[in-house]
Every structure is written in C-alpha cells, then in structure tokens.
Design an enzyme around this catalytic site. Structure first.
Site, PDB file in Angstrom:
ATOM      1  N   ASP A 162     -12.672  -2.618  -1.810  1.00 18.44           N
ATOM      2  CA  ASP A 162     -10.903  -2.458  -1.018  1.00 18.44           C
ATOM      3  C   ASP A 162     -10.557  -3.533  -1.509  1.00 18.44           C
ATOM      4  O   ASP A 162     -11.255  -4.678  -1.968  1.00 18.44           O
ATOM      5  CB  ASP A 162     -11.380  -2.042   0.286  1.00 18.44           C
ATOM      6  N   HIS A 235      -5.323  -3.165   3.892  1.00 17.55           N
ATOM      7  CA  HIS A 235      -5.897  -1.963   3.384  1.00 17.55           C
ATOM      8  C   HIS A 235      -7.036  -1.655   3.241  1.00 17.55           C
ATOM      9  O   HIS A 235      -7.379  -0.543   3.971  1.00 17.55           O
ATOM     10  CB  HIS A 235      -5.221  -1.982   1.854  1.00 17.55           C
ATOM     11  N   SER A 418      -4.412   6.989  -0.839  1.00 14.21           N
ATOM     12  CA  SER A 418      -5.613   5.576  -0.201  1.00 14.21           C
ATOM     13  C   SER A 418      -6.411   6.205   0.449  1.00 14.21           C
ATOM     14  O   SER A 418      -7.551   5.517   1.185  1.00 14.21           O
ATOM     15  CB  SER A 418      -4.863   4.376  -0.621  1.00 14.21           C
TER      16      SER A 418
END
Ligand code: NAG
Ligand code: NAG
Ligand code: NAG
Ligand code: NAG
Length: 627
Positions: A162, A235, A418
């Site tokens: 990520d 994220h 996600s």
C-alpha cells in the site's frame, strides 16, 4: 554550479533532439522508440543459483538486446531474486518483443501503473449483528468468540502492499505484545522520517519500493511524500489498521463522528509494511496514488521471502490483462504455492461479464458493501464492509486529502473496496491462526460457502438502484467470519490444480510444469462457485469437498437452477466417516430447449447449490450464460 551545467547539457540535448527529429521526419528516418518499463518473467528460481548469478543472467538477457554492458546495466530496474525469477527494465517495444522470443522467457509485458483510489470499529460490530450476537453473556458476539479462538491472530504475519504507514498511531502500539515470531525474516528499512525504532513488535517490518516510480516520473518530490515506508497518503495507514490495528478507546473521526473503540479485525497480528504506492506528480492527492506493477512485484517477492502468511492488496486497476501479463496475478501465484492467502480489492470499474475468468482464481477478490458507484460487473469472490470505515490515518495529510484542508486527524472515515479487502485479510489471518494447516484455497472456500445473501437488516443485498443484487455484485455474499471458522466442508485446491487450470485456459506460467495433452476443463477447477460463460447445450463439472467438520457426518443437497437452465447434481447425499475425507460430486447444467424458456444469448442467470448436515450450510452460487 553542477546543476547549472547539467541544465545546459539537457538544453543542448533538447535542441539536438528537436533538430534531429525535425530533420529526420523530413528525411523519413526512423525515430528512436520511446522506452517504457517492462517486466520480463521466467517463472520461479530453482534455488541453485546465487544472487550474483541470477543478476548476471538477467544482465545477459538485457545485453543481448541492448548491445552494450553499460546500457544493459543502466536499463535494469529490478532483478527479482527471492522466489520470482524475472526482472524489470526500460525497453523499447522492439527490445521487448525480441526478449519475448528468447529461450526461457515466459512472458514480457508492460509494467502498468495501477491506482488505488479512495473510494472500525463499526464494521466489526456490524459483522456481529449479521451473525446474531448482541454482546450479552448468553449471546456473546460471535466475532469476539472467533477472536478468542484465534488468540487475536498473535502468531500470524500479514503483509500490506500500500502507501506505507504512520507508525506513531496508537493503533500500532506494541504494548504487551509477545516477541516477534521466529519465522520472521523481514527488515525495517530506514529512510526519510523513518528509522529502525519505528518498527516494533506490532509493525515488525517496513520497506519501500520506488525504483520504477522514479524511472517513470523522475525523483520523488520530497514535498509530496516521504522517501521511506512512512505514509503521506493515509490509505496505507487506514487499510493496515483495518487488518491489525490495536483496540484504541475513544477514537473518532473529525467532528466526533463514529466515536467508539477503533480496532482492527485481528488486533494482535504482526504487520509488515511494503510501500509501493506514490503520489502522481501534478495531480491532486484526492485522485489517488499510482502503484507501478514492477514495484509491487518486488514487494510481493520480498514479502514471500520475509515470511508473511497473508497479503492484503487494496489496489485497483481498470484493466484486465491475461494472467501471463499481470504482475499481481503472477506474484500471487507464487504466494499461493506457499499457502499464503492473497486478498485483493475488486476494482471499482471492472470489466464486463465475459471477462469474469480473468480474475485469478488463486486470489480472494473482495467487493464492498457501499452505497455509491461495488454497478460492478466484476464477479468478486466475497463481499465485506466498505462504507464509512473508521480507521487510523496519516497525520501528514488532511482527512479529505484536499490542499485547502489543513486539519490533522488520527482516525478517519473512508469508503470503498479498498476498505473491504483488509476486512477479509484480517479474517483470513484469524482462520490461519485457528487452522494452521489449511491451504489458502480452503480458507477462501470457508469464507465463500458460509457467506450470507442478506444485509445487516436481514433483507437481501440490493444494488444502488434498490434492485436485487446478483453474484456479479457480491460473489458468494457478505462474509460471516465466525461461521467461516467452522464451515463443515471445504473446496480445496492445490498449486498443481491452478497450473492445470492455466494449461486448459491456454496460459503457461510455470515452465517446470508440463501440461498434459488433455488438461481438465477450466470449469473443473475445484472452486466454491460455478461460473459458466457461453454454455452450448450442456456441461458436466466435477467438484470435490473435504470434510473439516465432525468426523461422522452426512450432508444432503438442495439447489436452485438458474432460470432458463436445468441442473442435475449427483450424488445428492455425501457421507463421511473421518475428518479430511474427500467426496466427489458432479453437476450437469443444461440449456432449456423450449423456445419459451430458452435464455437470451450472453445474458447471465443465477442459481445456487447447498450442502447441509443440519448444522453447517455450504453454499455455492451458480452463474451461467448461454452461447
Ligand atoms: C528515530 O526517530 C525518532 C523521531 O521520530 C527519534 O526520536 C529517535 O531518536 C530516532 N532513533 C534513532 C535510532 O535514530
Ligand atoms: C474514554 O472516554 C471516557 C468518557 O469520556 C473516559 O471515561 C475514559 O477514561 C476514556 N478512555 C480512554 C482510554 O481514554
Ligand atoms: C485506465 O486508467 C488509465 C489511467 O487513469 C487510463 O489512461 C486508461 O485509458 C484507462 N483504461 C481503461 C480501459 O479505462
Ligand atoms: C500441520 O502441519 C505441520 C507442519 O507442516 C505438521 O507438522 C503437522 O503434523 C500438521 N498437522 C496436521 C493435523 O496435519
């Protein structure tokens, strides 16, 4: 001074280039082809060569198309040395096609940039509601029981590919945690604002992969991101804490929303960070990051060697490439060979139903329950929560990722597939803790066959327009983690089964494996769901179930055929006398011949079949279209 002279150098070069190209176009000379990043793939290392020998091999392939040693060396980006045998390099189209013809080369493909876009407590409560607990002593939350059985995942290592990590978050505290498992071979890589003390018994490893990004976009702008495992996007911190964040009391999003205890799905798992996603120069942060395919493949290759047991990859793509030209599918196949579970988010803009088979069957593909945009034609395996998930956030970016927003938060609400993928990765880690000997296929099967078709209101899952959703939206349904720990039966599959599946679909990813003359039909891959595209009249497929429940058990069958098709399954009773015993059954799907009920060509119809011993329900969706 140095800068100035190099600027002049580039300016001269530019002028030369411009004049050369204008004159050459006038004279019909060939223009130099642009160089792009390609991955050259050979299969797996045999283990006989040293890392030097491997790199020499890779250089010699490059030398044979570049013509000079210097150029070969300069064009190499990655030389994959652990498990994956391959390299990435800057090549012209001609060089790439020359390489693809050479002996030993399995495939050569462009390293595509993949994107992740932003598309908890609360979600784990939601799962418990779904499974019927209310937290009272006589009705404990089933999820709490699952956590207890799995020791909160304490011996399982989960790798996250990520945008990195915000290590100071309370979610990643290692307070009270036991020493790092002995099996761990990974590293804590230092860099900008990241030193060895940022890893701990919770964040046991952290690395970053930037070579291809920088070969494509130029050196990382220090104002845009950290050249280290530290997360500036948010994220990565968010998805990582969904998997394995510690329980943090009194967490809330800005404005006090979603106030409560923030917790990952497996709060004691060990986390290994592989940062491979970086900002796209000149684009707003809120547009998402880019993750270069060869940077990600390097991350997967290291993660396998480091000893991760589960990989969570919340990185979507709007492209559907054949398996031989898909870096994540290739990396995940090496992982599946070692029973590492790979969970990936189904992209938000999937391909059409005809490309369903392109979702690699050795990956768990996760869709999300969200309320916007999941119209998703991509057939995922499973659905998990993805709406307004509260999880940890990077302090280097505002909760909205907008430049005008200067707020700093520790926790943030995000939505999308996600966020759903790490839910499934977390539960896979718990299942691994409870059943250390289960294959990754068995874990996927347990998740899929125990899923529900209802939402937390007890009514069927619908799409955004309120219509009944189909398996193309939700796969097998919404996962029910506590049930998945005790599925009764599993549809198992081995690495060899995947290779046979690849043989029958015309792909060849492992050169050490000889495809049989008549490989089994791809529909015979022992998958916990049945999808048949363009059925011509009739097909019979084989499935094998393995007993993982009570030793003596009898399962009987119920099923619902898709409209326009008839289904026969035999036998309809399966008896077991031992754990681990396998039983085969056969499913015949026939197109209705009467004109009135005949299905429209290409249109999908849906049904299901289900085994039950009165305690367990082992359900599989059917999706069929006629030719
Ligand atoms: C690591 O960085 C922290 C600040 O984030 C600092 O307090 C600490 O001294 C550093 N440790 C080492 C070993 O450099
Ligand atoms: C959480 O908030 C409650 C109520 O404000 C307070 O009593 C409690 O001490 C807080 N817990 C922590 C760990 O901060
Ligand atoms: C996928 O996204 C890239 C970059 O955002 C774009 O250039 C490309 O056209 C898209 N491809 C498809 C098939 O939509
Ligand atoms: C599980 O695997 C371990 C290690 O491969 C092995 O030692 C053990 O016997 C296996 N247990 C069962 C029940 O198969």
């Amino acid at each position: 001074m140095k800068n100035q002279s190099s600027n002049i150098f580039w300016l001269l070069l530019l002028i030369l280039h411009l004049s050369a190209s204008s004159s050459s176009s006038a004279q019909h000379h060939e223009q130099p082809q642009p160089r792009q990043v390609y991955i050259v793939y050979f299969g797996e290392h045999s283990g006989e060569k040293t890392t030097h020998e491997i790199e020499d091999d890779h250089h010699s392939y490059l030398f044979s198309v570049k013509g000079s040693k210097e150029e070969a060396k300069a064009s190499l980006i990655y030389s994959y040395k652990n498990v994956v045998n391959g390299f990435s390099a800057l090549l012209t189209q001609d060089e790439a096609s020359k390489l693809s013809e050479m002996k030993g080369v399995v495939s050569v493909f462009r390293s595509h940039p993949k994107k992740h876009r932003l598309h908890t407590t609360r979600s784990w409560d939601f799962i418990s509601l779904l499974e019927g607990g209310n937290g009272e002593a006589n009705h404990p939350y089933p999820y709490e029981e699952l956590l207890h059985k799995a020791s909160y995942g304490k011996d399982v290592i989960v790798g996250m590919i990520d945008s990195g990590i915000w290590p100071e978050s309370q979610s990643f505290s290692d307070e009270g945690m036991e020493p790092i498992p002995k099996s761990w071979k990974g590293k804590c890589q230092t860099g900008v604002a990241f030193n060895k003390s940022h890893c701990n018994r919770k964040l046991i490893g952290a690395r970053y992969y930037i070579k291809s990004y920088e070969a494509t976009f130029g050196r990382l702008n220090n104002a845009e991101d950290y050249r280290s495992p530290r997360d500036k996007d948010g994220h990565g911190t968010h998805t990582t804490s969904i998997v394995g964040g510690r329980r943090v009391m009194n967490a809330s999003a800005i404005g006090g929303f979603a106030y409560g205890t923030a917790s990952g799905g497996a709060p004691l798992v060990r986390l290994a960070i592989y940062k491979a996603c970086w900002p796209i120069p000149g684009q707003p942060k809120s547009d998402g990051n880019t993750c270069q395919e060869d940077d990600m493949l390097a991350a997967i290759d290291d993660a396998i060697a480091d000893g991760v047991q589960v990989l969570s990859i919340s990185i979507g793509t709007n492209q559907s490439n054949p398996y031989t030209q898909d870096g994540i599918a290739i990396g995940a196949l090496h992982a599946a060979k070692r029973n590492i579970v790979v969970a990936c988010s189904a992209g938000n803009s999937g391909p059409t139903p005809s490309t369903v088979t392109n979702v690699a069957p050795w990956i768990i593909t996760v869709a999300a329950i969200i309320n916007f945009d999941t119209w998703l034609y991509w057939q995922p395996d499973i659905t998990a929560p993805g709406l307004n998930i509260l999880a940890a956030w990077s302090e280097a970016i505002s909760p909205t990722q907008l430049d005008v927003d200067h707020r700093v938060v520790n926790y943030n609400l995000q939505s999308g597939t996600s966020m759903a993928c790490p839910h499934v990765a977390a539960v896979s880690a718990l299942l691994k803790a409870i059943h250390p000997n289960w294959s990754s296929a068995a874990i996927r099967s347990a998740l899929m066959t125990t899923a529900t078709l209802n939402n937390n209101m007890g009514t069927p899952i619908t799409d955004t327009a309120g219509n009944l959703a189909t398996p193309f939206h939700y796969g097998s349904g919404h996962f029910q983690p506590a049930n998945a720990a005790d599925p009764g039966l599993v549809y198992d599959a081995t690495y060899t089964d995947y290779l046979l599946f690849l043989c029958s679909t015309g792909y060849h990813l492992d050169p050490s494996f000889k495809c049989p003359k008549h490989p089994p039909s791809p529909s015979n891959l022992n998958y916990p769901s049945l999808a048949i595209a363009k059925l011509k009249r009739t097909i019979t497929v084989k499935r094998t179930v393995t007993n993982v429940g009570a030793s003596k058990s009898v399962y009987s069958l119920t099923f619902k055929p898709p409209i326009g098709f008839s289904v026969e399954i035999s036998p309809t009773i399966l008896s077991f006398s031992e754990v681990g015993e396998k039983r085969n059954f056969f499913i015949t799907v026939k197109e209705e011949s009467r004109q009135k009920t005949k299905p429209k060509a290409g249109q999908y119809a849906f049904g299901w079949y289900m085994w039950s011993d009165g305690i367990h329900i082992v359900r599989s969706p059917i999706a069929v279209s006629s030719a």
